[in-house]
Write an enzyme that holds these catalytic residues in place. Structure first.
Site, PDB file in Angstrom:
ATOM      1  N   TYR A 104      -3.462  -1.653  10.235  1.00  0.00           N
ATOM      2  CA  TYR A 104      -3.521  -2.290   8.911  1.00  0.00           C
ATOM      3  C   TYR A 104      -2.308  -1.889   8.062  1.00  0.00           C
ATOM      4  O   TYR A 104      -1.586  -2.733   7.541  1.00  0.00           O
ATOM      5  CB  TYR A 104      -4.817  -1.913   8.164  1.00  0.00           C
ATOM      6  CG  TYR A 104      -4.617  -1.967   6.673  1.00  0.00           C
ATOM      7  CD1 TYR A 104      -4.452  -3.193   6.034  1.00  0.00           C
ATOM      8  CD2 TYR A 104      -4.515  -0.808   5.907  1.00  0.00           C
ATOM      9  CE1 TYR A 104      -4.189  -3.262   4.670  1.00  0.00           C
ATOM     10  CE2 TYR A 104      -4.258  -0.859   4.551  1.00  0.00           C
ATOM     11  CZ  TYR A 104      -4.100  -2.081   3.932  1.00  0.00           C
ATOM     12  OH  TYR A 104      -3.829  -2.145   2.599  1.00  0.00           O
ATOM     13  N   HIS A 105      -2.101  -0.567   7.899  1.00  0.00           N
ATOM     14  CA  HIS A 105      -0.998  -0.128   7.043  1.00  0.00           C
ATOM     15  C   HIS A 105       0.338  -0.661   7.582  1.00  0.00           C
ATOM     16  O   HIS A 105       1.228  -1.027   6.818  1.00  0.00           O
ATOM     17  CB  HIS A 105      -0.981   1.401   6.944  1.00  0.00           C
ATOM     18  CG  HIS A 105      -2.098   1.981   6.105  1.00  0.00           C
ATOM     19  ND1 HIS A 105      -3.250   2.510   6.652  1.00  0.00           N
ATOM     20  CD2 HIS A 105      -2.245   2.096   4.763  1.00  0.00           C
ATOM     21  CE1 HIS A 105      -4.047   2.935   5.674  1.00  0.00           C
ATOM     22  NE2 HIS A 105      -3.461   2.694   4.516  1.00  0.00           N
TER      23      HIS A 105
ATOM     24  N   THR B 258       0.834  -1.202   0.000  1.00  0.00           N
ATOM     25  CA  THR B 258       0.000   0.000   0.000  1.00  0.00           C
ATOM     26  C   THR B 258       0.869   1.253   0.000  1.00  0.00           C
ATOM     27  O   THR B 258       1.958   1.268   0.609  1.00  0.00           O
ATOM     28  CB  THR B 258      -0.949   0.025   1.212  1.00  0.00           C
ATOM     29  OG1 THR B 258      -1.644   1.281   1.248  1.00  0.00           O
ATOM     30  CG2 THR B 258      -0.215  -0.161   2.532  1.00  0.00           C
TER      31      THR B 258
ATOM     32  N   LYS C 152       1.338  -4.134   6.489  1.00  0.00           N
ATOM     33  CA  LYS C 152       1.954  -4.222   5.154  1.00  0.00           C
ATOM     34  C   LYS C 152       3.429  -3.845   5.207  1.00  0.00           C
ATOM     35  O   LYS C 152       4.228  -4.340   4.414  1.00  0.00           O
ATOM     36  CB  LYS C 152       1.210  -3.321   4.170  1.00  0.00           C
ATOM     37  CG  LYS C 152      -0.264  -3.710   3.993  1.00  0.00           C
ATOM     38  CD  LYS C 152      -0.541  -4.220   2.616  1.00  0.00           C
ATOM     39  CE  LYS C 152      -1.983  -4.643   2.457  1.00  0.00           C
ATOM     40  NZ  LYS C 152      -2.278  -5.260   1.192  1.00  0.00           N
TER      41      LYS C 152
ATOM     42  N   VAL D 276      -5.865   9.594  13.061  1.00  0.00           N
ATOM     43  CA  VAL D 276      -4.728  10.454  13.389  1.00  0.00           C
ATOM     44  C   VAL D 276      -3.872  10.504  12.125  1.00  0.00           C
ATOM     45  O   VAL D 276      -3.229   9.518  11.763  1.00  0.00           O
ATOM     46  CB  VAL D 276      -3.917   9.875  14.576  1.00  0.00           C
ATOM     47  CG1 VAL D 276      -2.689  10.739  14.841  1.00  0.00           C
ATOM     48  CG2 VAL D 276      -4.797   9.785  15.815  1.00  0.00           C
TER      49      VAL D 276
HETATM   50  O1  LIG Z   1     -15.415   9.435   4.048  1.00  0.00           O
HETATM   51  C1  LIG Z   1     -14.189   9.595   4.025  1.00  0.00           C
HETATM   52  C2  LIG Z   1     -13.297   8.527   3.846  1.00  0.00           C
HETATM   53  C3  LIG Z   1     -11.955   8.796   3.863  1.00  0.00           C
HETATM   54  N1  LIG Z   1     -11.489  10.061   4.027  1.00  0.00           N
HETATM   55  C4  LIG Z   1     -10.046  10.320   4.008  1.00  0.00           C
HETATM   56  O2  LIG Z   1      -9.559   9.832   2.776  1.00  0.00           O
HETATM   57  C5  LIG Z   1      -8.225   9.343   2.918  1.00  0.00           C
HETATM   58  C6  LIG Z   1      -8.170   7.953   2.344  1.00  0.00           C
HETATM   59  O3  LIG Z   1      -8.965   7.095   3.140  1.00  0.00           O
HETATM   60  P1  LIG Z   1      -9.673   5.803   2.522  1.00  0.00           P
HETATM   61  O4  LIG Z   1     -10.606   5.253   3.547  1.00  0.00           O
HETATM   62  O5  LIG Z   1     -10.222   6.107   1.197  1.00  0.00           O
HETATM   63  O6  LIG Z   1      -8.429   4.840   2.273  1.00  0.00           O
HETATM   64  P2  LIG Z   1      -7.424   4.142   3.288  1.00  0.00           P
HETATM   65  O7  LIG Z   1      -7.966   3.983   4.653  1.00  0.00           O
HETATM   66  O8  LIG Z   1      -6.104   4.845   3.174  1.00  0.00           O
HETATM   67  O9  LIG Z   1      -7.278   2.676   2.703  1.00  0.00           O
HETATM   68  C7  LIG Z   1      -7.574   2.353   1.352  1.00  0.00           C
HETATM   69  O10 LIG Z   1      -6.528   2.754   0.520  1.00  0.00           O
HETATM   70  C8  LIG Z   1      -5.234   2.196   0.872  1.00  0.00           C
HETATM   71  C9  LIG Z   1      -4.254   2.780  -0.087  1.00  0.00           C
HETATM   72  S1  LIG Z   1      -3.451   4.210   0.576  1.00  0.00           S
HETATM   73  O11 LIG Z   1      -4.483   5.139   1.037  1.00  0.00           O
HETATM   74  O12 LIG Z   1      -2.666   3.764   1.708  1.00  0.00           O
HETATM   75  O13 LIG Z   1      -2.658   4.784  -0.455  1.00  0.00           O
HETATM   76  C10 LIG Z   1      -5.327   0.689   0.769  1.00  0.00           C
HETATM   77  O14 LIG Z   1      -4.114   0.122   1.188  1.00  0.00           O
HETATM   78  C11 LIG Z   1      -6.446   0.166   1.637  1.00  0.00           C
HETATM   79  O15 LIG Z   1      -6.590  -1.230   1.492  1.00  0.00           O
HETATM   80  C12 LIG Z   1      -7.759   0.844   1.273  1.00  0.00           C
HETATM   81  O16 LIG Z   1      -8.795   0.419   2.142  1.00  0.00           O
HETATM   82  C13 LIG Z   1      -7.892   9.417   4.400  1.00  0.00           C
HETATM   83  O17 LIG Z   1      -7.113  10.558   4.620  1.00  0.00           O
HETATM   84  C14 LIG Z   1      -9.246   9.573   5.063  1.00  0.00           C
HETATM   85  O18 LIG Z   1      -9.193  10.268   6.272  1.00  0.00           O
HETATM   86  C15 LIG Z   1     -12.365  11.114   4.185  1.00  0.00           C
HETATM   87  O19 LIG Z   1     -11.946  12.264   4.332  1.00  0.00           O
HETATM   88  N2  LIG Z   1     -13.691  10.839   4.185  1.00  0.00           N
END
Ligand SMILES: O=c1ccn([C@@H]2O[C@H](COP(=O)(O)OP(=O)(O)O[C@H]3O[C@H](CS(=O)(=O)O)[C@@H](O)[C@H](O)[C@H]3O)[C@@H](O)[C@H]2O)c(=O)[nH]1
Length: 482
Positions: A270-271, A233, A274, A416
C-alpha cells in the site's frame, strides 16, 4: 453509558435513527421515495430526485449500457462568477468521498461554500462485506447521507458512482462536473489489506496507481487549470535515521548541490503504491504543467467533525479491526471493551498523527492556496508525533479516569518495520498557511473513549487481533477468518 455521554462528551448523537426520516416525510422537503431515471450519455445514467431540476444531474451511476447524454443546459464553471470569495469560485471533486477522510472533507468543503461532487465506487463498503468487518458506528448509505445534508443545510452534493480506473467513466464525470480542484482520497488505504495475499497486493497497486494516472490524464485532457490535491502518506518516507523534510532534500555530493525528492522507503505494498503515485504526479507536473499538492498524511484519529456531528445520518465510519483500524482509534475501542491494547512488538514505532478535524482543515487550506502550474508541492500533513507505547500510555491514563481497567500487551509484530528508531519529521508548511491544529488532549481522548463505550455493543472482539503477516503473504488467495 448515557450518563457518561451527557457528562463528558463533546459530541451530539440523536437518540434514534427514525426521526430523521419521519421529519423529512412530514416536512416541506418531504423525503423522496422514488427516483425519475433519465437517459443520458454513453457511460452514465442520470438519476433525478422527484421535484428537482432534470437539467442538472445529482446522482450519476456508471453503467455499461450506452445511452445518449442530454446536453447539460446549465454548464456553470463557478470560476466565471464574479464573487471575490475564493470558496465561491471553486468546484471541488472529492474522489473517495464516501470514506473516512473523504466524507468528512466533502461535508466540510460543502459547508464552506464550495460546490462539491463526490466520486466513489463504494468498494470500501464491499471490503467490509468480503472480510466480515463493520464500522464501529452504523453508517448510512451515501445517498441518504447526501439527502440528509441537503435537508439540513440546503446544500447539494453531486454524486457520481463509478470506478476512476474506468477512464470513460472518469472522463464523463470531469465533463459533467467541470472541477477546479480534485481531492483524491479514492485509493485502497490499508497497509494490512495490501499484505493479505498476492491478489490484494496487485489490486492495491493497480487501483491506486492506475486511478491516479487516469486522474492526471483527465486533468490534462479536460481541465488543465484544475489543481490536484492528492492524499499521499508519511509512510512513503519510512523511518530514516535523519530528519524527514517536506518532500525535498538539498544534498551536496562530490562538491555539487541539488534539491532532490526526499528518499522513499515505504514498507507495505500500500505505502509503495503512494510512492509510485508521487513519481507519476511529479513527472506530469514537469511534462504537462499539472498543478499538484501531495498531502503526505500521518495516521488519522477521531471520528467527529463539526459537520458529521450535525445528525446521526451524517455519522462517519470508525474502523477498529486489524485490517482497516489504525493505532489510536483501535486502542480506544480496545480499552472500551476491556481488550488489552495491542502494541505490536517493542512499541517504539513512531509516526505523525492528526485529528480528523485537521484533515478537513488541511485539505481546505491546500485548495484555497493552489500550487502553481507545473508545481509539485509536498506538505507533511500531521500535527504531532507519538510512539505506539506513548499512545498506549495516554489511553491507559484516560481510561483510568473513566473507571476502565486498561491493560497493554505486546503482540508479536505482524509487520516488518523498525520497532525502535529515530523519527523527526518536518511539518511546517500547512501551519505557515494557517492550519490551527487540534492537538491530542485529555478531553479529546475522553470523548473518543466515550464514543467507543457508546457503541461497544457493536464491537466484534474477533476482529481485534492482527491476522495479516508481512512475512507470510503468498500467492494463495486468503479468506481472512478469525
Ligand atoms: O493495533 C495496532 C495497530 C498498529 N500498530 C502500529 O502502529 C503503527 C501505525 O499503524 P496503523 O495501522 O495505525 O497505520 P498505518 O498502517 O501506517 O496506516 C495508516 O496511516 C498511514 C499514515 S502513516 O502511518 O504512513 O504515516 C496512512 O497512509 C494509511 O492510510 C492508514 O491506514 C505501526 O507501526 C503499527 O505496527 C500497533 O502497534 N498496534
Amino acid at each position: 453509558m448515557a450518563h457518561l455521554l451527557s457528562t463528558s462528551c463533546s459530541f451530539k448523537i440523536p437518540s434514534c435513527r427514525k426521526p430523521f426520516f419521519q421529519s423529512l416525510d412530514q416536512g416541506p422537503n418531504a423525503f423522496p421515495t422514488s427516483f425519475t431515471v433519465k437517459t443520458s450519455n454513453p457511460l452514465v445514467r442520470r438519476v433525478v430526485l422527484p421535484g428537482e431540476s432534470s437539467q442538472r444531474s445529482h446522482i450519476v451511476y456508471a453503467t455499461t449500457t450506452p445511452i445518449r447524454q442530454e446536453a447539460s443546459a446549465q454548464k456553470h464553471s463557478a470560476l466565471h462568477q464574479s464573487s471575490n470569495d475564493a470558496s465561491k469560485q471553486k468546484r471541488v471533486m472529492v474522489i473517495g468521498g464516501d470514506g473516512y477522510c473523504g466524507w468528512a472533507t466533502a461535508l466540510h468543503l460543502s459547508k464552506k461554500g464550495y460546490e462539491v461532487a463526490i466520486v466513489d465506487n463504494l468498494i470500501r463498503r464491499l471490503f467490509d462485506h468480503q472480510l466480515g468487518l463493520d464500522s464501529l458506528t452504523p453508517i448510512s448509505s451515501i445517498q441518504n447521507r447526501i439527502r440528509c445534508w441537503k435537508y439540513l443545510t440546503g446544500k447539494t452534493i453531486e454524486l457520481y458512482i463509478g470506478d476512476i480506473c474506468d477512464f470513460e467513466f472518469l472522463s464523463e464525470t470531469f465533463k459533467s462536473f467541470e472541477p477546479d480542484a480534485v481531492v483524491h482520497f479514492g485509493e485502497q488505504r490499508s497497509a494490512p489489506y495490501s499484505m493479505i495475499d498476492r491478489s490484494r497486493a496487485v489490486y492495491t497497486q493497480h487501483n491506486n496507481v492506475i486511478g491516479t494516472l487516469n486522474v492526471l490524464f483527465a486533468i490534462k485532457e479536460f481541465r488543465e487549470h484544475c489543481h490536484l490535491v492528492k492524499l499521499g502518506t508519511m509512510g512513503e518516507y519510512g523511518t530514516p535515521n535523519i530528519d524527514i523534510e517536506e518532500g525535498y532534500i538539498t544534498i551536496t555530493h562530490n562538491g555539487r548541490t541539488d534539491t532532490l525528492p526526499y528518499p522513499k522507503q515505504a514498507s507495505s505494498f500500500y505505502h509503495l503504491s503512494k510512492v509510485h503515485d508521487s513519481n507519476n504526479i511529479a513527472f506530469t507536473c514537469k511534462a504537462w504543467g499539472i498543478r499538484a499538492t501531495d498531502l503526505n498524511q500521518g495516521v488519522v484519529y477521531g471520528v467527529t467533525t463539526d459537520e458529521t456531528a450535525m445528525h446521526e445520518e451524517l455519522c462517519n465510519r470508525f474502523d477498529y479491526d486489524a485490517v482497516f483500524g489504525t493505532a489510536l482509534n483501535r486502542f480506544c475501542v480496545q480499552a472500551a471493551v476491556g481488550h488489552p491494547l495491542t502494541v505490536y512488538g517493542k512499541g517504539g514505532q513512531t509516526r505523525g498523527y492528526l485529528d480528523i478535524r485537521d484533515t478537513v482543515q488541511c485539505v481546505e487550506i491546500a485548495i484555497a492556496n493552489p500550487a502553481e502550474r507545473g508545481e509539485f508541492r509536498v506538505f507533511n500533513q500531521f500535527t504531532e508525533q507519538f510512539s505506539v507505547n506513548e499512545l498506549a500510555a495516554l489511553v491507559t491514563k484516560a481510561g483510568e479516569k473513566l473507571g476502565l481497567d486498561v491493560e497493554t500487551k505486546s503482540v508479536p509484530n505482524p509487520r516488518v518495520e523498525a520497532e525502535e528508531h529515530y523519527y523527526n519529521a518536518k511539518h511546517t508548511k500547512l501551519i505557515e498557511l494557517g492550519l490551527k491544529p487540534h492537538l491530542l488532549s485529555d478531553s479529546l481522548l475522553d470523548s473518543l473513549l466515550n464514543f467507543a463505550i457508546l457503541y461497544k455493543d457493536r464491537v466484534d472482539s474477533k476482529q481485534i487481533m492482527p491476522n495479516v503477516s508481512w512475512r507470510k503473504i503468498g500467492v494463495k488467495p486468503k479468506t481472512v477468518t478469525t
